[in-house]
Design an enzyme around this catalytic site. Sequence first.
Site, PDB file in Angstrom:
ATOM      1  N   GLY A  91       7.971   6.157   3.954  1.00  0.00           N
ATOM      2  CA  GLY A  91       8.191   5.599   5.281  1.00  0.00           C
ATOM      3  C   GLY A  91       7.916   4.100   5.282  1.00  0.00           C
ATOM      4  O   GLY A  91       8.041   3.423   4.254  1.00  0.00           O
ATOM      5  N   SER A  92       7.472   3.631   6.433  1.00  0.00           N
ATOM      6  CA  SER A  92       7.347   2.183   6.616  1.00  0.00           C
ATOM      7  C   SER A  92       6.332   1.520   5.693  1.00  0.00           C
ATOM      8  O   SER A  92       6.361   0.307   5.510  1.00  0.00           O
ATOM      9  CB  SER A  92       6.960   1.877   8.058  1.00  0.00           C
ATOM     10  OG  SER A  92       7.904   2.463   8.918  1.00  0.00           O
ATOM     11  N   THR A  93       5.416   2.308   5.136  1.00  0.00           N
ATOM     12  CA  THR A  93       4.453   1.702   4.217  1.00  0.00           C
ATOM     13  C   THR A  93       5.173   1.123   2.996  1.00  0.00           C
ATOM     14  O   THR A  93       4.581   0.405   2.199  1.00  0.00           O
ATOM     15  CB  THR A  93       3.405   2.723   3.744  1.00  0.00           C
ATOM     16  OG1 THR A  93       4.087   3.912   3.327  1.00  0.00           O
ATOM     17  CG2 THR A  93       2.412   3.057   4.826  1.00  0.00           C
TER      18      THR A  93
END
Lengths: 659, 369
Positions: A291-293
């Site tokens: 995801g956004s990490t």
Amino acid sequence: MAADSKKWLKVRIVSLLVFFLVLFIALISRAFQLQVLSGQKLKTLAQKQHTATLPLQAERGVIYDRNGEKLAASILADSVCADPSRIAEPSRASAQLAQILEMDKNAIYKKLAGPKNFIWLARRISPDQAVIVENANIDGVFLVKEPKRFYPNGELAAHLLGFVGSDTSGLEGLEKKYDELLKGKSQKHVWTRDAKGKRLFPHADNEEAVKDVNNNLVLTIDSRIQYLVETHLKEAVQSKGARGGIAIVMDPKTGEILAMANEAGFNPNNIKGIKPERWRNRAIADSFDPGSTFKPFLVAGALDAGIIKEKDKFFCEWGRYKVADRIIREANSKKHGTLSVPDILKYSSNIGSSKIAEKMGREKFHDYIEKFGFGARTGIELNGEAKGLLRPMQKWTKVDTAMIAFGQGISVTAIQLISAISAIANNGILMKPYIVRGFTDNDNRLVKMYTPTVARQVISPETARRVTAMLTEVVDASDGTGKNARIVNVAVAGKTGTSQIFDFSRGIYSRDKVRTSFIGFFPADNPQVAILVILDQPQHDKWGGVAAAPVFKNIGEQILNCYKTNIRENPVFDQDQANKLQLVAAEQNIPAPITVDNNDETVMPDFQGLTIRETIKIAKARAIEVSIAGSGWAINQYPKAGTPLTEDRSCKVTFSVSD
Amino acid sequence: MDAAAKNEEKSPDVILLLVILILITVGTAMIYSSSSIIALERFKDGQYFLKKQIVFVFMGIVAMVLMIKIPYTQLRKAAYPGVILSLILLLLLFVPHIGLKRGGATRWLNLVFFSFQVTEMVKILMILFLAHLLARKTHQLQKFSRGVLIPLAITAVVILPILFQPDFGTAVIIAMILVMMLYIAGTRIKHLLILAAALIPVAVLLVLQKGYRMARLTAFLDPWKDAGNSGFQIIQSLLSFGSGGTFGVGIGDGMQKLFYLPEPHTDFILSIIAEESGFIGVTIIIVMFIIFALRGFMISLKAPDLFGTLLAAGLTMVIALGAFINIAGVMGLIPLKGLTLPFLSYGGTSFVMSMTAVGILLNISTQTV
């Protein structure tokens, strides 16, 4: 005639004498053959029967944390064995033993009636039973001390440590990985005995007990940090209704793992009935969409390659961006206009990320992903590490490139993720993560010490600094997505992430099953601690900034307060601590109502009136597992003091500050 | 030797006496070394057998001195009564409570304060009788009927109850002594061969008749075949010899006496000596017996009359043969017989009787022509 017969008499006597001389010389020759020529062979045979040998497993090495705290140790337990040839009445002996050992009488009888002269009857029995067996004094039945594995901290770092089987060989985790090392060579217990099997003590000097030749393992884990990480993770998983969680704390400069936790945990002291699924170390064995990490790595790569500059602005299409046949949206249906690169990270814009990836091109992007260590095992010394899934760049479609930009469509492991973020923290240098600091020998002298290993320079130090600054803004800015991870007086760099879980049954990304995560490190100007927190399918506060960031913050806060106190410039003085200080000073006024002889090793000691530290110390010495509730001084315990210790050596102790 | 020395009493054979004293000393020490553990377990007194053996040594020396004093020619009077006494005592063994049964054989007379092993005395009495008979009938020896059959018949009467004890070993010894004394006395070799031809099938029959004798024989042929059972004793004995090596493990430090060897102080005393003093010790013991045989036959050669020659040879042979059978047995050269080693093994009757024999030998040595 007389003279003649006398002569013949002499001849006959002398011939008999010669006959006897031949006989006796034959005897001397035989003695020479037996004693001088084949003496050694016979001597070996004789010595074999004069000594009894019992193979004993060497005491398994200890696993220490980095501060010398025992995470796995061996205690000696009694095992019952027997020499059936010396048992006069097997039926009576088996009846007696069956009662003491709570075993089937017939099974024991079968063993005792057998032809062997050594058998095990029961392994690692309780001290109570051992005393009874000893007192029963059955001829031919004896006790042998055998090491038993014990994990003094119970669930602490259980997924890392693994556990051992009944023969104390490692079955999982580090116990398995370093089995040979910890196990050492099996020991031989040799003693001289007479023909009745009785041990001869005057000959004790002949006893050649092989010295332990195993090693102790020293981990990079700090059990105090491990403990607080596990505590906070557990609390978060429970309060958010998550299915599970992973947290890793790493020293970004060295790659040392300071803590690695999986929720739910298990107690390696008693693995009966626990499914293998439970002891799987998901932090290394499971891969998932980050995801956004994942966005910081995209930005770092693009900046490093000179594709984008910090000042570059990207139009974020007001939340709806069509790539090929796919429409990309922002999380939580947000709508952004034009965002600068730092803002794309700060607001975690999917569309902005996609556009950067598009500009960068799949070749360069794939190249940087690989350089950050994704798609390959980190090589950490743990069994079962997964590679994650990084598809070959040639197969990437435009949509793939756009989605991988915000961490969907690529699979990574938690250990890869924290290693990669540590590279950003560590001036762009990727360190190989490691968990074993070294080995010591039996006398705890260092045998081998591992030093940090540089994997590669992934991005330039300048790029790393720039990305760190942007990530600091993510947490620090009042409208940053990571503001929940903010720690007072310390600059935290971090990134939230929420990824949809791929639903294999339906072949699509699930809308409501998400994995929420937070990665970050601090202090931003000289990073010393990197932390990753992942919560699996939380029911509340699904979005990363809300569920995982506070866990990061709590862990970080406590590390700063307790262990890395030099990082924070102005330690805050709070009233709570002032109160505690006073109470500590008043300690001597508290009567310690010790009613139980705390030197008696077979019963539960009296913890009342003791501090947590004292309680743990006594419990450890006794190999009792304590679960602690509250703080201050022990006011209550279960089982009560004086209760005989059984197989389950655990005690619940309640502490309170109010006396 | 000239006429001046003739018929004058000489001093007894000092070398023989010395050899015997050395053997007694070694024997007593080794009896203590080998029996102390067993004595401690059985009687709670490690010196139990040592103390008793010292008493026997005194009794033996008294018997020896007594026999040195009595001129051997006087012993002829005891020849016939001796055979009758032997038969009476041997038959008494079969009376319950008087005969003591130990280890499956009835060999001991119960004399309340001590037990008496009849065959040990019978051996000496038979030699005395044979010496007397053969010396008297020296001229009839050429004839089979008188020269062989009479001594054979009388010996057979004595051997029969011995076989029923059962004590096969002693029976064999007496039979062999008979053959050898007949040989010395001048019986025709042809007659001796006929006698041997007759005795061997009897011996084979006797061996086959009793299971344990067969077991002993097979154990002798291949002790390792049944190492845990019938071959156990001989294997333990061989291990003792091997453990000793050249120089031994040291007196008192042997392991095999710790219940590995049965009866370490009686039948297997040489195994213990072998373990604790090595090949050197064993050689010394055997050399002592060689010197004993040499001196014994020397005395026999120099004896003034045929009776003395036969008596000395017979006594020398009974001891030398006993020593050989025991030593060869524990070394695995011949099947085990359950016979003691003269002068060394623990045992009252055996020791006192051996000393009596030595006394007679020494007396004959004083009467040399």
